[in-house]
Design a protein around this motif. Sequence first.
Motif, PDB file in Angstrom:
ATOM      1  N   LEU A   9      92.759 -10.636  -0.884  1.00 47.64           N
ATOM      2  CA  LEU A   9      92.301 -10.617   0.466  1.00 47.64           C
ATOM      3  C   LEU A   9      91.439 -10.298   0.500  1.00 47.64           C
ATOM      4  CD1 LEU A   9      93.901 -12.680   2.075  1.00 47.64           C
ATOM      5  CD2 LEU A   9      95.116 -11.516   0.211  1.00 47.64           C
ATOM      6  N   GLN A  10      89.716 -10.245   0.046  1.00 48.92           N
ATOM      7  CA  GLN A  10      88.976  -9.546  -0.211  1.00 48.92           C
ATOM      8  C   GLN A  10      87.705 -10.543   1.110  1.00 48.92           C
ATOM      9  OE1 GLN A  10      85.510  -8.954  -2.984  1.00 48.92           O
ATOM     10  NE2 GLN A  10      85.840  -7.132  -2.823  1.00 48.92           N
ATOM     11  N   ASN A  11      87.649  -9.878   1.766  1.00 45.58           N
ATOM     12  CA  ASN A  11      86.427 -10.378   2.663  1.00 45.58           C
ATOM     13  C   ASN A  11      84.740 -10.022   2.660  1.00 45.58           C
ATOM     14  OD1 ASN A  11      84.842 -11.381   4.790  1.00 45.58           O
ATOM     15  ND2 ASN A  11      85.801 -10.722   6.530  1.00 45.58           N
ATOM     16  N   TYR A  12      84.729 -10.351   1.395  1.00 47.68           N
ATOM     17  CA  TYR A  12      83.192  -9.694   0.738  1.00 47.68           C
ATOM     18  C   TYR A  12      82.126  -9.690   1.716  1.00 47.68           C
ATOM     19  CZ  TYR A  12      78.978  -8.760  -2.328  1.00 47.68           C
ATOM     20  OH  TYR A  12      78.110  -8.076  -3.059  1.00 47.68           O
ATOM     21  N   GLY A  13      81.642  -8.810   1.785  1.00 42.88           N
ATOM     22  CA  GLY A  13      80.753  -8.916   2.945  1.00 42.88           C
ATOM     23  C   GLY A  13      80.741  -8.747   4.648  1.00 42.88           C
ATOM     24  N   ASN A  14      81.304  -8.832   4.224  1.00 45.54           N
ATOM     25  CA  ASN A  14      82.239  -9.783   6.152  1.00 45.54           C
ATOM     26  C   ASN A  14      81.310 -10.655   6.849  1.00 45.54           C
ATOM     27  OD1 ASN A  14      83.947  -7.839   6.617  1.00 45.54           O
ATOM     28  ND2 ASN A  14      82.578  -6.183   6.237  1.00 45.54           N
ATOM     29  N   ARG A  15      80.802 -11.632   5.255  1.00 41.33           N
ATOM     30  CA  ARG A  15      80.598 -12.381   5.558  1.00 41.33           C
ATOM     31  C   ARG A  15      80.799 -13.870   6.725  1.00 41.33           C
ATOM     32  NH1 ARG A  15      78.484 -13.739  -1.057  1.00 41.33           N
ATOM     33  NH2 ARG A  15      77.589 -12.502  -0.622  1.00 41.33           N
ATOM     34  N   VAL A  16      82.671 -13.616   7.193  1.00 39.97           N
ATOM     35  CA  VAL A  16      83.089 -14.862   7.618  1.00 39.97           C
ATOM     36  C   VAL A  16      84.270 -14.168   8.427  1.00 39.97           C
ATOM     37  CG1 VAL A  16      82.789 -16.608   6.203  1.00 39.97           C
ATOM     38  CG2 VAL A  16      85.327 -15.198   5.734  1.00 39.97           C
TER      39      VAL A  16
END
Length: 355
Positions: A9-16
């Motif tokens: 559950l990683q939102n890498y870079g908060n891209r979405v």
Amino acid sequence: MKVHLTNLLQNYGNRVTDQEIYRDHLHISELADQYDYESVGCVEHHFDPGYSMCPDNTMFLSYLAARTSRIKLATTAVILPWNDPLRVIEKISLLDTLSNGRVIFGIGRGLARREFETFGIEMGTSRERFDEAAEMVLRGLEEGYAENDGQFYQQKRASIHPAPMSTFKGRTMGVAMSPDSAVAVGKLGIAMMAFIQGPMREMHMPMIEQYRQAHRETFGTEAPAPKLIDLTYCHRDADEARRVAEEVVANYYMTCVEHYEFGGKHFESTSGYASYAAAKEAIDTMGLDAVVDTYVNAQIWGTPEQMIEKYKERREIVGEFDPIMVFQYGGLTGKQALESFELFSNEVLPELRKL
């Protein structure tokens, strides 16, 4: 060989949005039931969506319990020092009831200073907290009541309802990323679980052997097969598989460096974490780029044929083990992750089952 899947559950870079990340992970998790994976899991982490964001993996899995029919549900790691042991026993027993006995109970100690500090828990007490809580929780799941008179957890006898359906022996595992954790897991009689960090023979086998020896000395039997977690990417083109893996696996490792402060000095002075100071030493000695490259190449990715051969090579080193796959991480989500998952599930998974 039993093949598992887990979610970071990683939102890498908060891209979405966080909600989009959850939708993607839940979709692949439900598909895993159709492909007959052994289990689907989820780790517990807090306060840092760019690294991992599931504050309650029992709640995540309760949703999947209703959406699936066969696949087992693994709390890849409930971090015991962050939770009330009584509540852990209740939640696991409830989840097992809701899923009709499909739970695999995974536990861990925790590593990120920011998570301990936000919860107001002294990180240096985590080893003692984990050891005490683990014995209390495992005992409670077998006996159907919680009771403890320890240094950290004082609990008068409390009956657990819904009552545990059946024994958790044989379906419990513990994260072991340090020598003392490997020994602790071995002494508990549960399966060792490790996230792959580097070369199998040099880095991981010493801890696996410590785990096996601790189990052997405690119980007089051979330890359960370890469960080894890889960041996975599968593509028909070898060059494309390497290109993507070198990007997204490196992305994930850099979030580990930031989240766990691998470049910091606090591990040296924090009780129970001295072995993690080696991460800073490696970065200082080898340089960050070399450490990232080592991490990337330790994971199992590639074409279906390459991945099958890598698993065969690992089995020659480790012996019997169960792989746990991670398909979404480091910006690898959506259609790209789904295509990797489907190719792996159709062409690699059946061959691993034969090993």
